[in-house]
Scaffold this motif. Structure first.
Motif, PDB file in Angstrom:
ATOM      1  N   ASP A  22       0.815  -1.222   0.000  1.00 47.23           N
ATOM      2  CA  ASP A  22       0.000   0.000   0.000  1.00 47.23           C
ATOM      3  C   ASP A  22       0.842   1.262   0.000  1.00 47.23           C
ATOM      4  OD1 ASP A  22       1.056  -0.024   2.537  1.00 47.23           O
ATOM      5  OD2 ASP A  22      -0.866  -0.103   3.588  1.00 47.23           O
ATOM      6  N   GLY A  23       2.173   1.100  -0.104  1.00 47.30           N
ATOM      7  CA  GLY A  23       3.070   2.251  -0.156  1.00 47.30           C
ATOM      8  C   GLY A  23       3.554   2.747   1.189  1.00 47.30           C
ATOM      9  N   SER A  24       3.026   2.191   2.270  1.00 48.44           N
ATOM     10  CA  SER A  24       3.442   2.620   3.610  1.00 48.44           C
ATOM     11  C   SER A  24       4.827   2.065   3.960  1.00 48.44           C
ATOM     12  CB  SER A  24       2.420   2.168   4.652  1.00 48.44           C
ATOM     13  OG  SER A  24       2.293   0.761   4.647  1.00 48.44           O
ATOM     14  N   LYS A  25       5.447   2.696   4.918  1.00 52.60           N
ATOM     15  CA  LYS A  25       6.794   2.312   5.327  1.00 52.60           C
ATOM     16  C   LYS A  25       6.804   0.960   6.038  1.00 52.60           C
ATOM     17  CE  LYS A  25      10.527   3.778   8.428  1.00 52.60           C
ATOM     18  NZ  LYS A  25      10.953   4.775   9.434  1.00 52.60           N
ATOM     19  N   PHE A  26       7.807   0.158   5.752  1.00 51.36           N
ATOM     20  CA  PHE A  26       7.978  -1.107   6.454  1.00 51.36           C
ATOM     21  C   PHE A  26       8.473  -0.823   7.875  1.00 51.36           C
ATOM     22  CE2 PHE A  26      10.397  -4.710   7.968  1.00 51.36           C
ATOM     23  CZ  PHE A  26       9.634  -5.805   7.591  1.00 51.36           C
ATOM     24  N   ILE A  27       7.842  -1.445   8.867  1.00 50.91           N
ATOM     25  CA  ILE A  27       8.221  -1.229  10.265  1.00 50.91           C
ATOM     26  C   ILE A  27       8.718  -2.537  10.857  1.00 50.91           C
ATOM     27  CG2 ILE A  27       7.433  -0.538  12.558  1.00 50.91           C
ATOM     28  CD1 ILE A  27       5.309   1.169  11.220  1.00 50.91           C
ATOM     29  N   ALA A  28       9.904  -2.515  11.429  1.00 52.88           N
ATOM     30  CA  ALA A  28      10.495  -3.715  12.023  1.00 52.88           C
ATOM     31  C   ALA A  28       9.755  -4.105  13.301  1.00 52.88           C
ATOM     32  CB  ALA A  28      11.968  -3.462  12.331  1.00 52.88           C
ATOM     33  N   SER A  29       9.613  -5.385  13.509  1.00 51.38           N
ATOM     34  CA  SER A  29       8.966  -5.870  14.734  1.00 51.38           C
ATOM     35  C   SER A  29       9.888  -5.674  15.927  1.00 51.38           C
ATOM     36  CB  SER A  29       8.630  -7.360  14.602  1.00 51.38           C
ATOM     37  OG  SER A  29       7.704  -7.567  13.575  1.00 51.38           O
ATOM     38  N   ARG A  30       9.272  -5.519  17.101  1.00 50.88           N
ATOM     39  CA  ARG A  30      10.051  -5.335  18.315  1.00 50.88           C
ATOM     40  C   ARG A  30       9.767  -6.378  19.387  1.00 50.88           C
ATOM     41  NH1 ARG A  30      13.036  -0.820  18.661  1.00 50.88           N
ATOM     42  NH2 ARG A  30      14.129  -2.295  19.995  1.00 50.88           N
ATOM     43  N   TYR A  31       8.658  -7.082  19.275  1.00 51.87           N
ATOM     44  CA  TYR A  31       8.318  -8.060  20.309  1.00 51.87           C
ATOM     45  C   TYR A  31       7.328  -9.081  19.769  1.00 51.87           C
ATOM     46  CZ  TYR A  31       4.052  -5.277  20.698  1.00 51.87           C
ATOM     47  OH  TYR A  31       2.883  -4.619  20.417  1.00 51.87           O
ATOM     48  N   GLY A  32       7.160 -10.161  20.520  1.00 50.72           N
ATOM     49  CA  GLY A  32       6.150 -11.156  20.223  1.00 50.72           C
ATOM     50  C   GLY A  32       5.425 -11.530  21.506  1.00 50.72           C
ATOM     51  N   ASP A  33       4.140 -11.806  21.420  1.00 48.56           N
ATOM     52  CA  ASP A  33       3.313 -12.115  22.590  1.00 48.56           C
ATOM     53  C   ASP A  33       2.794 -13.548  22.568  1.00 48.56           C
ATOM     54  OD1 ASP A  33       1.569  -8.941  23.142  1.00 48.56           O
ATOM     55  OD2 ASP A  33       3.452  -9.718  23.935  1.00 48.56           O
ATOM     56  N   TYR A  34       2.920 -14.243  23.721  1.00 48.30           N
ATOM     57  CA  TYR A  34       2.206 -15.486  23.984  1.00 48.30           C
ATOM     58  C   TYR A  34       1.478 -15.293  25.310  1.00 48.30           C
ATOM     59  CZ  TYR A  34       5.107 -18.034  20.583  1.00 48.30           C
ATOM     60  OH  TYR A  34       5.735 -18.479  19.442  1.00 48.30           O
ATOM     61  N   ASP A  35       0.237 -15.751  25.399  1.00 54.44           N
ATOM     62  CA  ASP A  35      -0.405 -15.704  26.705  1.00 54.44           C
ATOM     63  C   ASP A  35       0.260 -16.747  27.597  1.00 54.44           C
ATOM     64  OD1 ASP A  35      -2.285 -18.250  26.987  1.00 54.44           O
ATOM     65  OD2 ASP A  35      -2.489 -17.505  24.931  1.00 54.44           O
ATOM     66  N   ILE A  36       0.264 -16.530  28.902  1.00 53.97           N
ATOM     67  CA  ILE A  36       1.035 -17.340  29.831  1.00 53.97           C
ATOM     68  C   ILE A  36       0.576 -18.797  29.852  1.00 53.97           C
ATOM     69  CG2 ILE A  36      -0.383 -16.842  31.867  1.00 53.97           C
ATOM     70  CD1 ILE A  36       2.362 -16.589  33.404  1.00 53.97           C
ATOM     71  N   GLU A  37      -0.709 -19.054  29.633  1.00 56.29           N
ATOM     72  CA  GLU A  37      -1.204 -20.428  29.614  1.00 56.29           C
ATOM     73  C   GLU A  37      -0.643 -21.194  28.424  1.00 56.29           C
ATOM     74  OE1 GLU A  37      -2.764 -22.018  31.987  1.00 56.29           O
ATOM     75  OE2 GLU A  37      -2.667 -20.161  33.172  1.00 56.29           O
ATOM     76  N   THR A  38      -0.472 -20.513  27.286  1.00 58.57           N
ATOM     77  CA  THR A  38       0.124 -21.142  26.112  1.00 58.57           C
ATOM     78  C   THR A  38       1.563 -21.557  26.401  1.00 58.57           C
ATOM     79  OG1 THR A  38      -1.265 -19.930  24.541  1.00 58.57           O
ATOM     80  CG2 THR A  38       0.822 -20.781  23.704  1.00 58.57           C
ATOM     81  N   VAL A  39       2.310 -20.684  27.078  1.00 55.49           N
ATOM     82  CA  VAL A  39       3.698 -20.986  27.422  1.00 55.49           C
ATOM     83  C   VAL A  39       3.773 -22.177  28.378  1.00 55.49           C
ATOM     84  CG1 VAL A  39       5.799 -20.102  28.509  1.00 55.49           C
ATOM     85  CG2 VAL A  39       4.437 -18.607  27.039  1.00 55.49           C
ATOM     86  N   LYS A  40       2.905 -22.167  29.409  1.00 58.19           N
ATOM     87  CA  LYS A  40       2.880 -23.278  30.366  1.00 58.19           C
ATOM     88  C   LYS A  40       2.550 -24.595  29.661  1.00 58.19           C
ATOM     89  CE  LYS A  40       1.427 -20.660  34.487  1.00 58.19           C
ATOM     90  NZ  LYS A  40       0.320 -20.470  35.455  1.00 58.19           N
ATOM     91  N   ASN A  41       1.552 -24.548  28.779  1.00 63.88           N
ATOM     92  CA  ASN A  41       1.136 -25.749  28.066  1.00 63.88           C
ATOM     93  C   ASN A  41       2.241 -26.241  27.131  1.00 63.88           C
ATOM     94  OD1 ASN A  41      -1.113 -27.644  27.277  1.00 63.88           O
ATOM     95  ND2 ASN A  41      -0.699 -26.721  25.282  1.00 63.88           N
TER      96      ASN A  41
END
Length: 235
Positions: free
Chosen positions: A82-101
């Motif tokens: 769409d012509g917008s600037k590419f933005i680098a990612s800075r973080y990723g999220d997992y909910d805590i139950e997903t991590v425990k599982n």
């Protein structure tokens, strides 16, 4: 006569009730210590891990990445469709139950294969410049930098990533990721050499050769990356 019979039944019922209550009282003291130990275990204080860093240090590390990594990524990447600037990612999220599982699942599979999980290794990665993954799921943000998690086991004093092979009859075996077909050559992922290198967030199903259903990946990705949208705890 009938009255005496009713009184007799009432007396028997009362005697049974008293007997049951007496048994409960006798067993209560024996079960109390175990109950107290369980409560103490639940309320046991967890000490802070040595790997915890200060908020100030985290801010410095975040800013260093902004200047020396994120800005360079954004500079070399072309604008989006769409012509917008590419933005680098800075973080990723997992909910805590997903991590425990996830941890519970990895330990379960490793135990069944007769090995011990030594570490969880985080690999930096980049999604392909495509609309869909090989499993036909949509690539939400093509070219976006990401990461995936790979459990390791000890092999000759070294920690190495592994997956699980089902040998049948309830038997499982841990096999090294580096020995998986196509991993150490250009057959994995895209046939384009450049995209093959960038598509690091793989799972075994992405190989160009048919995968046996008995091969189980333990690699976790499929997280919520940000930005976009652009929001951060540090700026």
């Amino acid at each position: 006569m009938k009255r005496k019979k009713n009184l007799g039944l009432l007396f028997v019922a009362f005697s049974l009730l008293v007997s049951c209550n007496s048994e409960k009282k006798q067993t209560t003291p024996d079960t109390e210590p175990a109950h107290k130990e369980l409560q103490e275990e639940k309320t046991k204080e967890v000490k802070a891990p040595e790997q915890i860093i200060s908020i100030t240090e985290a801010k410095q590390d975040y800013d260093n990445y902004t200047k020396k990594r994120a800005q360079l990524i954004e500079k070399i990447e072309d604008p989006l469709e769409d012509g917008s600037k590419f933005i680098a990612s800075r973080y990723g999220d997992y909910d805590i139950e997903t991590v425990k599982n996830y941890i519970a699942y990895v330990e379960q599979e490793a135990k069944e294969a007769g090995v011990k999980v030594e570490t969880l290794r985080f690999y930096f990665s980049t999604y392909p410049d495509k609309k869909d993954f090989p499993d036909h799921k949509k690539v939400k943000h093509p070219r976006q930098n990401s990461f995936f998690i790979l459990p390791t086991m000890k092999v000759d004093a070294m920690n190495m990533g592994f997956y699980i092979k089902d040998l049948g009859d309830g038997k499982k075996e841990a096999a090294l990721i580096r020995d998986y077909p196509g991993i150490l050559d250009s057959k994995m992922g895209d046939t384009n050499k450049e995209n093959s290198k960038s598509y690091a967030s793989f799972i075994p199903a992405t190989t160009s050769t048919p995968i046996m259903f008995s091969d189980q990946s333990l690699i976790m990705n499929k997280t919520t990356m940000g930005p976009p949208p652009y929001d951060s705890d540090f700026n």
